[in-house]
Design a protein around this motif. Sequence first.
Motif, PDB file in Angstrom:
ATOM      1  N   TYR A  83      39.037  38.166  71.975  1.00 57.08           N
ATOM      2  CA  TYR A  83      39.694  37.304  71.007  1.00 57.08           C
ATOM      3  C   TYR A  83      40.136  36.032  71.725  1.00 57.08           C
ATOM      4  N   LEU A 125      38.606  36.326  66.466  1.00 53.43           N
ATOM      5  CA  LEU A 125      37.571  37.045  67.181  1.00 53.43           C
ATOM      6  C   LEU A 125      36.553  36.074  67.770  1.00 53.43           C
ATOM      7  N   GLY A 180      54.066  36.287  77.443  1.00 57.30           N
ATOM      8  CA  GLY A 180      53.354  36.680  78.648  1.00 57.30           C
ATOM      9  C   GLY A 180      52.564  37.974  78.517  1.00 57.30           C
ATOM     10  N   GLN A 181      52.610  38.580  77.330  1.00 58.29           N
ATOM     11  CA  GLN A 181      51.890  39.833  77.116  1.00 58.29           C
ATOM     12  C   GLN A 181      50.914  39.692  75.955  1.00 58.29           C
ATOM     13  N   GLY A 182      49.999  40.640  75.847  1.00 60.42           N
ATOM     14  CA  GLY A 182      49.120  40.668  74.697  1.00 60.42           C
ATOM     15  C   GLY A 182      49.809  41.323  73.513  1.00 60.42           C
ATOM     16  N   PRO A 183      49.267  41.132  72.328  1.00 60.15           N
ATOM     17  CA  PRO A 183      49.853  41.775  71.147  1.00 60.15           C
ATOM     18  C   PRO A 183      49.835  43.305  71.283  1.00 60.15           C
ATOM     19  N   GLU A 241      36.438  43.567  62.908  1.00 57.61           N
ATOM     20  CA  GLU A 241      37.098  42.271  63.025  1.00 57.61           C
ATOM     21  C   GLU A 241      38.429  42.280  62.303  1.00 57.61           C
ATOM     22  N   GLN A 242      39.460  41.848  62.991  1.00 56.81           N
ATOM     23  CA  GLN A 242      40.776  41.667  62.387  1.00 56.81           C
ATOM     24  C   GLN A 242      41.053  40.178  62.272  1.00 56.81           C
ATOM     25  N   LYS A 251      45.964  35.407  85.245  1.00 60.80           N
ATOM     26  CA  LYS A 251      46.755  34.782  84.183  1.00 60.80           C
ATOM     27  C   LYS A 251      46.186  33.413  83.846  1.00 60.80           C
ATOM     28  N   TYR A 274      41.868  36.812  75.152  1.00 59.69           N
ATOM     29  CA  TYR A 274      42.363  38.181  75.226  1.00 59.69           C
ATOM     30  C   TYR A 274      41.202  39.166  75.104  1.00 59.69           C
ATOM     31  N   PHE A 290      43.930  37.356  61.873  1.00 60.75           N
ATOM     32  CA  PHE A 290      45.347  37.220  62.195  1.00 60.75           C
ATOM     33  C   PHE A 290      46.004  36.077  61.435  1.00 60.75           C
ATOM     34  N   GLY A 291      47.275  36.274  61.131  1.00 61.82           N
ATOM     35  CA  GLY A 291      48.093  35.213  60.581  1.00 61.82           C
ATOM     36  C   GLY A 291      48.641  34.323  61.687  1.00 61.82           C
ATOM     37  N   PRO A 292      49.411  33.293  61.313  1.00 68.91           N
ATOM     38  CA  PRO A 292      49.936  32.355  62.305  1.00 68.91           C
ATOM     39  C   PRO A 292      51.094  32.917  63.120  1.00 68.91           C
ATOM     40  N   PHE A 316      45.363  45.277  73.518  1.00 75.71           N
ATOM     41  CA  PHE A 316      45.070  43.994  74.146  1.00 75.71           C
ATOM     42  C   PHE A 316      45.468  43.970  75.616  1.00 75.71           C
ATOM     43  N   GLY A 317      44.737  43.165  76.380  1.00 77.62           N
ATOM     44  CA  GLY A 317      45.190  42.796  77.709  1.00 77.62           C
ATOM     45  C   GLY A 317      46.224  41.691  77.602  1.00 77.62           C
ATOM     46  N   ALA A 318      46.759  41.287  78.745  1.00 73.95           N
ATOM     47  CA  ALA A 318      47.821  40.272  78.751  1.00 73.95           C
ATOM     48  C   ALA A 318      47.293  38.865  78.540  1.00 73.95           C
ATOM     49  N   ARG A 361      45.255  30.123  65.213  1.00 77.42           N
ATOM     50  CA  ARG A 361      45.464  31.563  65.158  1.00 77.42           C
ATOM     51  C   ARG A 361      44.562  32.301  66.128  1.00 77.42           C
ATOM     52  N   LEU A 362      44.980  33.485  66.453  1.00 72.95           N
ATOM     53  CA  LEU A 362      44.141  34.379  67.230  1.00 72.95           C
ATOM     54  C   LEU A 362      42.907  34.721  66.393  1.00 72.95           C
ATOM     55  N   PHE A 398      36.219  43.947  72.629  1.00 64.97           N
ATOM     56  CA  PHE A 398      36.231  42.661  71.941  1.00 64.97           C
ATOM     57  C   PHE A 398      36.828  41.604  72.856  1.00 64.97           C
TER      58      PHE A 398
END
Lengths: 109, 112
Positions: free
Chosen positions: A36, A46, B40-43, B100-101, A9, A86, B103-105, A99-101, A43-44, A34
């Motif tokens: 990220y 790549l 605590g998790q990914g999307p 590639e994606q 973590k 991520y 992302f928004g805020p 995605f991973g955590a 923002r998230l 990937f």
Amino acid sequence: AQRVTQPEKLLSVFKGAPVELKCNYSYSGSPELFWYVQYSRQRLQLLLRHISRESIKGFTADLNKGETSFHLKKPFAQEEDSAMYYCALSKGGYNKLIFGAGTRLAVHP
Amino acid sequence: EAGVAQSPRYKIIEKRQSVAFWCNPISGHATLYWYQQILGQGPKLLIQFQNNGVVDDSQLPKDRFSAERLKGVDSTLKIQPAKLEDSAVYLCASSQDPYEQYFGPGTRLTVT
């Protein structure tokens, strides 16, 4: 079932130290992998993808199909690398990302 | 180029109320995704559109969540009625390149 595991973590290192963020995946086919990154209040986005085999901001990642891993590495960490990272998997094409955590990297001066 | 836009940025509602989120993707991006990110998790993908057609909604709780992308441009995601476990950040992403994606805020939803 497809799954991405990031076992740490939090990874805390000092500036100039090597960094390795671990990522393991489970998928029966040939996935696309990937990394990220999300910097504070941004923002998230790549960072890199395995098909490109490129180095971005000094980071590299090699897909190891035998170990089903895609670890992210950088030889010398910088304070600006501090962020949430991520690892993500896709079946290819416009398929969803799994995605991973996430692992929080903290680089201390 | 302008990035993916989302509104509102924050929303607090009581359980059993309804809420809607809006997303405007990058111009020309045919593929649009809604993800839910619990603390605590990914999307996690909720729904994926290709133009105005649904490609994947396998993880969308259809008894309470709905989404539409009329005219193949912007999209709305609705929750009705909300539950406590819906508290999360809702991310919209778009892509024109399968690798590639963008992302928004995100919209941070708190259900009390």
